[in-house]
Design a protein around this motif. Structure first.
Motif, PDB file in Angstrom:
ATOM      1  N   PHE A  21       0.842  -1.188   0.000  1.00 48.30           N
ATOM      2  CA  PHE A  21       0.000   0.000   0.000  1.00 48.30           C
ATOM      3  C   PHE A  21       0.882   1.243   0.000  1.00 48.30           C
ATOM      4  O   PHE A  21       1.938   1.253   0.627  1.00 48.30           O
ATOM      5  CB  PHE A  21      -0.873   0.050   1.260  1.00 48.30           C
ATOM      6  CG  PHE A  21      -1.954  -0.985   1.303  1.00 48.30           C
ATOM      7  CD1 PHE A  21      -3.223  -0.701   0.819  1.00 48.30           C
ATOM      8  CD2 PHE A  21      -1.706  -2.234   1.839  1.00 48.30           C
ATOM      9  CE1 PHE A  21      -4.229  -1.657   0.871  1.00 48.30           C
ATOM     10  CE2 PHE A  21      -2.703  -3.191   1.898  1.00 48.30           C
ATOM     11  CZ  PHE A  21      -3.965  -2.900   1.406  1.00 48.30           C
ATOM     12  N   LEU A  22       0.417   2.271  -0.673  1.00 44.48           N
ATOM     13  CA  LEU A  22       0.992   3.607  -0.540  1.00 44.48           C
ATOM     14  C   LEU A  22      -0.164   4.532  -0.174  1.00 44.48           C
ATOM     15  O   LEU A  22      -1.255   4.433  -0.746  1.00 44.48           O
ATOM     16  CB  LEU A  22       1.626   4.085  -1.847  1.00 44.48           C
ATOM     17  CG  LEU A  22       2.923   3.417  -2.289  1.00 44.48           C
ATOM     18  CD1 LEU A  22       3.359   3.964  -3.648  1.00 44.48           C
ATOM     19  CD2 LEU A  22       4.029   3.623  -1.270  1.00 44.48           C
ATOM     20  N   SER A  23       0.074   5.417   0.773  1.00 42.61           N
ATOM     21  CA  SER A  23      -0.959   6.386   1.137  1.00 42.61           C
ATOM     22  C   SER A  23      -1.003   7.487   0.084  1.00 42.61           C
ATOM     23  O   SER A  23      -0.049   7.699  -0.669  1.00 42.61           O
ATOM     24  CB  SER A  23      -0.654   6.996   2.508  1.00 42.61           C
ATOM     25  OG  SER A  23       0.489   7.830   2.426  1.00 42.61           O
ATOM     26  N   PHE A  24      -2.122   8.181   0.033  1.00 39.89           N
ATOM     27  CA  PHE A  24      -2.233   9.315  -0.884  1.00 39.89           C
ATOM     28  C   PHE A  24      -1.117  10.314  -0.603  1.00 39.89           C
ATOM     29  O   PHE A  24      -0.564  10.922  -1.518  1.00 39.89           O
ATOM     30  CB  PHE A  24      -3.589  10.006  -0.730  1.00 39.89           C
ATOM     31  CG  PHE A  24      -4.770   9.228  -1.287  1.00 39.89           C
ATOM     32  CD1 PHE A  24      -4.648   7.930  -1.763  1.00 39.89           C
ATOM     33  CD2 PHE A  24      -6.015   9.807  -1.327  1.00 39.89           C
ATOM     34  CE1 PHE A  24      -5.736   7.226  -2.273  1.00 39.89           C
ATOM     35  CE2 PHE A  24      -7.117   9.131  -1.827  1.00 39.89           C
ATOM     36  CZ  PHE A  24      -6.977   7.841  -2.297  1.00 39.89           C
ATOM     37  N   SER A  54      -4.713  -2.700  -7.427  1.00 41.35           N
ATOM     38  CA  SER A  54      -5.726  -3.687  -7.063  1.00 41.35           C
ATOM     39  C   SER A  54      -6.835  -3.111  -6.179  1.00 41.35           C
ATOM     40  O   SER A  54      -7.913  -3.674  -6.121  1.00 41.35           O
ATOM     41  CB  SER A  54      -5.094  -4.912  -6.400  1.00 41.35           C
ATOM     42  OG  SER A  54      -4.283  -4.541  -5.328  1.00 41.35           O
ATOM     43  N   LYS A  55      -6.565  -1.989  -5.515  1.00 39.86           N
ATOM     44  CA  LYS A  55      -7.619  -1.375  -4.697  1.00 39.86           C
ATOM     45  C   LYS A  55      -7.272   0.081  -4.412  1.00 39.86           C
ATOM     46  O   LYS A  55      -6.131   0.404  -4.121  1.00 39.86           O
ATOM     47  CB  LYS A  55      -7.762  -2.131  -3.373  1.00 39.86           C
ATOM     48  CG  LYS A  55      -8.872  -1.608  -2.474  1.00 39.86           C
ATOM     49  CD  LYS A  55      -9.088  -2.552  -1.308  1.00 39.86           C
ATOM     50  CE  LYS A  55     -10.036  -2.031  -0.276  1.00 39.86           C
ATOM     51  NZ  LYS A  55     -11.393  -1.850  -0.657  1.00 39.86           N
ATOM     52  N   ILE A  56      -8.286   0.920  -4.514  1.00 45.38           N
ATOM     53  CA  ILE A  56      -8.148   2.321  -4.116  1.00 45.38           C
ATOM     54  C   ILE A  56      -9.150   2.540  -2.990  1.00 45.38           C
ATOM     55  O   ILE A  56     -10.343   2.321  -3.165  1.00 45.38           O
ATOM     56  CB  ILE A  56      -8.447   3.277  -5.284  1.00 45.38           C
ATOM     57  CG1 ILE A  56      -7.478   3.041  -6.440  1.00 45.38           C
ATOM     58  CG2 ILE A  56      -8.375   4.728  -4.805  1.00 45.38           C
ATOM     59  CD1 ILE A  56      -7.834   3.804  -7.704  1.00 45.38           C
ATOM     60  N   VAL A  63      -3.700   3.355  -1.735  1.00 51.29           N
ATOM     61  CA  VAL A  63      -3.792   2.612  -2.984  1.00 51.29           C
ATOM     62  C   VAL A  63      -2.997   1.329  -2.787  1.00 51.29           C
ATOM     63  O   VAL A  63      -1.861   1.364  -2.308  1.00 51.29           O
ATOM     64  CB  VAL A  63      -3.207   3.410  -4.178  1.00 51.29           C
ATOM     65  CG1 VAL A  63      -3.302   2.604  -5.469  1.00 51.29           C
ATOM     66  CG2 VAL A  63      -3.907   4.751  -4.330  1.00 51.29           C
ATOM     67  N   LYS A  64      -3.629   0.194  -3.130  1.00 49.25           N
ATOM     68  CA  LYS A  64      -2.943  -1.092  -3.039  1.00 49.25           C
ATOM     69  C   LYS A  64      -2.435  -1.458  -4.430  1.00 49.25           C
ATOM     70  O   LYS A  64      -3.181  -1.409  -5.407  1.00 49.25           O
ATOM     71  CB  LYS A  64      -3.879  -2.185  -2.529  1.00 49.25           C
ATOM     72  CG  LYS A  64      -3.179  -3.529  -2.392  1.00 49.25           C
ATOM     73  CD  LYS A  64      -4.115  -4.604  -1.875  1.00 49.25           C
ATOM     74  CE  LYS A  64      -3.388  -5.925  -1.733  1.00 49.25           C
ATOM     75  NZ  LYS A  64      -4.296  -6.999  -1.308  1.00 49.25           N
TER      76      LYS A  64
END
Length: 71
Positions: A21-24, A54-56, A63-64
């Motif tokens: 994951f990365l954060s906004f 794969s996921k927001i 964001v994954k």
């Protein structure tokens, strides 16, 4: 023409992790600007770097990213 998201794609491509994951906020630090609705179109470029979105999560502001299986 270079994508405005190229710095992010290059960063992700070098991580060599399966799923993460990365954060906004982290993405903003990498790019120098906040992601917006256009991210949904630009994410189509990411498979060229070996990953997919794969996921927001708007709730968690993350964001994954997932590594694409190489054949």
């Amino acid at each position: 023409m270079t994508s405005k998201y190229a710095p992010l794609w290059n960063y992700i491509g070098k991580l060599n992790q399966e799923d993460f994951f990365l954060s906004f906020e982290q993405i903003k630090q990498i790019l120098g600007f906040e992601i917006d609705h256009s991210f949904l179109n630009y994410k189509k470029e990411l498979p060229d770097y070996g990953y997919s979105v794969s996921k927001i999560s708007l709730k968690n502001k993350t964001v994954k990213f997932s590594k694409i299986e190489s054949k």
